[in-house]
Every structure is written in C-alpha cells, then in structure tokens.
Design an enzyme around this catalytic site. Structure first.
Site, PDB file in Angstrom:
ATOM      1  N   GLU A  13       5.563  -1.337  -4.237  1.00  0.00           N
ATOM      2  CA  GLU A  13       5.097   0.224  -3.875  1.00  0.00           C
ATOM      3  C   GLU A  13       6.113   1.183  -4.678  1.00  0.00           C
ATOM      4  O   GLU A  13       6.121   2.282  -4.318  1.00  0.00           O
ATOM      5  CB  GLU A  13       4.996   0.197  -2.546  1.00  0.00           C
ATOM      6  N   LYS A  33      -5.905   1.712   6.960  1.00  0.00           N
ATOM      7  CA  LYS A  33      -6.267   0.791   5.823  1.00  0.00           C
ATOM      8  C   LYS A  33      -8.016   0.405   5.649  1.00  0.00           C
ATOM      9  O   LYS A  33      -8.250  -0.372   6.299  1.00  0.00           O
ATOM     10  CB  LYS A  33      -5.681  -0.356   5.609  1.00  0.00           C
TER      11      LYS A  33
END
Length: 430
Positions: free
Chosen positions: A209, A339
C-alpha cells in the site's frame, strides 16, 4: 422517453487486466444506447475476511492460478445478455438482477469480481451519459464533504515482508481547513519519516500500500517513529495529526488466542494491550482490533474503548448488512470499513453505509492492497459524505490516483467544498 432510450444498456465488455501486485483482475465496460460508456476495474485484498463475497479465479498454471478469464467469460456470456435493454439509471434493478442470476449467498457462481466490475461500470456510464461527476451522480447537492485521509505510512502484517504483526500504522492529518492542506501535511510527514528511517539505517522499501516496511521490534517502535516524524515535519501530534491502527487481528488469531509479538494473549489481554496503546499515543481509530468471529471480545473492546476511539470493523463486518446488524445489536464496534469488493455490488455497498449512518456508526471508505488506477472510491467517499477514506500511503501511483481525484473534486466544488477534519468529523475525538 429519454430514460427508456438513451440510458438503455446496449452491451457489456470485459477483459483481464493487472492490479498493483501484478495479479489479474476484471475490468468491465458498459455501453449505453446513447453512445456513452463507463469503465471500472475491481481491486483485490491480501488479508481477506472469511465472510467476504467470493472472487472467481481460474486455477491452473497461468498466473499461478489467479487468472480471471472465467469471470470475464461470465460477463460476456451471462451478464451482458441479461442486462441488455435495462436502464443504467436503475442501479438497484441492475444489481438485483445480477444477484438473482448468481443465486448464491456469496456470489460464487458469477463471482463478486465480475458482478462488481459491471455494477460500478454501470454507475460510471450513467454519470458520463448525464455529463456529471460520479460523486454527484451517486450523491446529491449536499455531497460536498471531503474526507479525512487515513494514510498507511508503515506497513506490516500481510502487506509487507517484515516483522510487524499489526498491518497498518496510519497518519490522520485533520487539523487543517481543507483536503489539499491535509494531503500536503501527510506528504511532508511521509518524507520526514523516510529521512528518519534512513538515519536509523532502517529499510525504506515500501509494502503493497505504499508505506514503508522496516523491520521494527514492536508496534510501540512504529508509533514512536511516527510521532518523531510528525514533529520533525513541524506538526503537532494529536492536535494537527493523530494516529490510526489496523491490527488485522484475524491474521494472528487461532483457537481463541492471539499470537502477538511472541506472546499468547486471550481477548481480555489483547484489549488491555490496545487500551495501553490508546493511553500512550494519540490514536483515534483502531481497525480490526480483534478477530472477525471474536464477537464476545468485540463487545468487551467496545465497552473499554468505544467512548475513546473509533473501533472499525473490517473483517468483522465485510461491508455486509447482516453482519453489521449483528454488530449493532451486540454493540461490537462503532464504525464500519467499506470495501466495495467485500460485498460485490454498488447497491449493497450504499445500503451498508446507510445502515451504519442510521445506527450512529461512522463509515470509512477503503481501498484494497491489490489496487488499480480506478478512482471510484474517491467519488464514493464524497458522494456518501463518509468523512473518511483509506487509500494508502504517499507513494505508488494506484494510491496517488485517489488522492489526486479528491484534489480535483475539491477544486470542482470550489467554495462549496468542506473538509471533514475542519468540522471535527471523521475518526472519534479529533
């Protein structure tokens, strides 16, 4: 007449593309009768909850079994013919039909990756046909709230090949008046942190990330580094910039025990440890502090810390309204991570956000560790006025794409734009 002709779905195309980890994923493109179209690419997670919707993968030797040609074929052969002639403006009907055709509780027939790609592309096509931004199409005239970013600048757990058990150590730059200043603040601290790591002889390699992945001895060492980096950049910890954690506790939980930093902890001991961290650091949010099925522990965690910090359920809720309802009833958390690929359609995602809002929960719109250049979640965060977004660190272009999209939205909104941090919104107690 305009709706019945111009916004009818003509066809849906799909293809196999790659995500930020070099793994295949699905891109869908919805074409309307009026000539407008919309594209979407779905992300994929590394630390996935057991209760998430099912990703369809090919198996076999190609791409180490992670190919998605079967999912692409499902779109071409099943989904596209079924949606042909439906109005793209009726998002609920489009998503409902795909769910009905799939016929399984977890979308394992058509695959959540194929269904979601089409669902998001449908919304994008509608916005393009109307010639309005996606955040405006998904939201309303009051959708002008820019989110506080939760920036994952130190990666651990399943996101990095290092010794840290916790998965994410995040900056929360909130003490400014607008999003662009918040982004600048986070960026300057990110570079300050890199300089500190260099000085200490620690690795500045980045994880999935975009955050740094140094080998550190403990979560406390990570926290100390972040505080030092904040101060080195000229900002005040707690006042301008706070911290957030994603423990991703399911990853080190088994048979009622948390195997954390060489110790075996039960739920109560894990809660006590998290409580000490909150006392010693300016932490405003803890995600997945306990494991996904440790419901009793979550209730105790909420009693202990729920009035002090934001307790976010990711693996606990998996953007699923049924699990969220259980959490609300059992007072298991006070926030939900959103999500889109955990549940598999835009409609169900919006339903989860609305249920959270009605129940006094906050919502954090989130990326996945396997991301793409798709920026839908940036628009979604503004459309729903969630006030918070997780989209990674300040490196890797698939993360930066979302930040850049938010900068553009703020510019488009002009003096109508509001920043959640300046309003005291976002994580608890900022």
């Amino acid at each position: 007449m305009k709706e019945t002709i111009e916004f009818l779905i003509d066809t849906v195309e799909a293809r196999q593309v790659l995500d930020s980890r070099g793994n295949p994923t699905v891109e869908a493109e919805v074409f309307l009768e009026c000539g407008a179209s919309g594209r979407a690419i779905v992300p994929s997670g590394a630390s996935t909850g057991a209760h998430e919707a099912h990703e369809l993968r090919d198996g076999g030797s190609k791409y180490m079994g992670k190919g998605v040609l079967n999912a692409v074929n499902k779109i071409h052969e099943t989904i596209s013919p079924a949606l042909c002639g439906l109005s793209s403006l009726d998002q609920i009907a489009v998503d409902k039909l795909m769910i009905e055709i799939d016929g399984t509780p977890n979308k394992s027939n058509l695959g959540a990756n194929s269904i979601l790609a089409v669902s998001l592309a449908t919304a994008r096509a509608s916005a393009n046909a109307l010639d309005i931004p996606l955040y405006r199409y998904l939201g309303d005239p009051l959708s002008n709230l820019l989110p506080v970013p939760l920036m994952n600048v130190i990666n651990g757990g399943a996101h990095a090949p290092n010794s840290l058990d916790f998965q994410e150590f995040m900056l929360v730059p909130h003490g400014v008046n607008n999003f662009s200043e918040s982004l600048r603040m986070g960026t300057e601290i990110f570079h300050s942190l890199k300089s500190l790591l260099d000085q200490k002889g620690l690795s500045t390699a980045v994880g999935d990330e975009g955050g740094f992945a140094p080998n550190l001895s403990s979560s406390e060492e990570a926290g100390d580094l972040l505080l030092e980096a904040i101060q080195k950049a000229g900002f005040k910890p707690g006042e301008q910039v706070s911290l957030a954690l994603d423990a991703a506790s399911t990853e080190f939980y088994s048979d009622g025990i948390y195997k954390y930093e060489g110790k075996s902890l039960n739920s109560s001991e894990m809660i006590s440890y998290l409580s000490r961290l909150v006392s010693n650091y300016p932490i405003v949010s803890i995600e997945d502090g306990l494991a996904e099925d440790d419901w009793e522990g979550w209730s105790e965690l909420n009693k202990e810390l729920g009035n002090k910090v934001q307790l976010v359920g990711d693996d606990l809720f998996v953007t699923n309204t049924e699990r969220l309802r259980k959490g609300i009833m059992e007072k298991s958390a006070n926030s939900i991570l959103i999500k889109v690929n955990q549940i598999g359609t835009l409609t169900e995602t919006l339903e989860a956000i609305e249920l959270a809002k009605m129940s006094g929960f906050t919502s954090v719109i989130s990326h996945r560790s396997g991301e793409t250049e798709d920026t839908t979640i940036a628009d979604l965060s503004v459309a729903t006025r969630s006030g918070q977004i997780k989209t990674g660190s300040l490196s890797r272009s698939e993360r930066i794409a979302k930040y850049n999209r938010l900068l553009k939205i703020e510019e488009e909104l002009g003096n109508q734009a509001r920043f959640a941090g300046a309003l005291g919104l976002g994580p608890k107690n900022i």
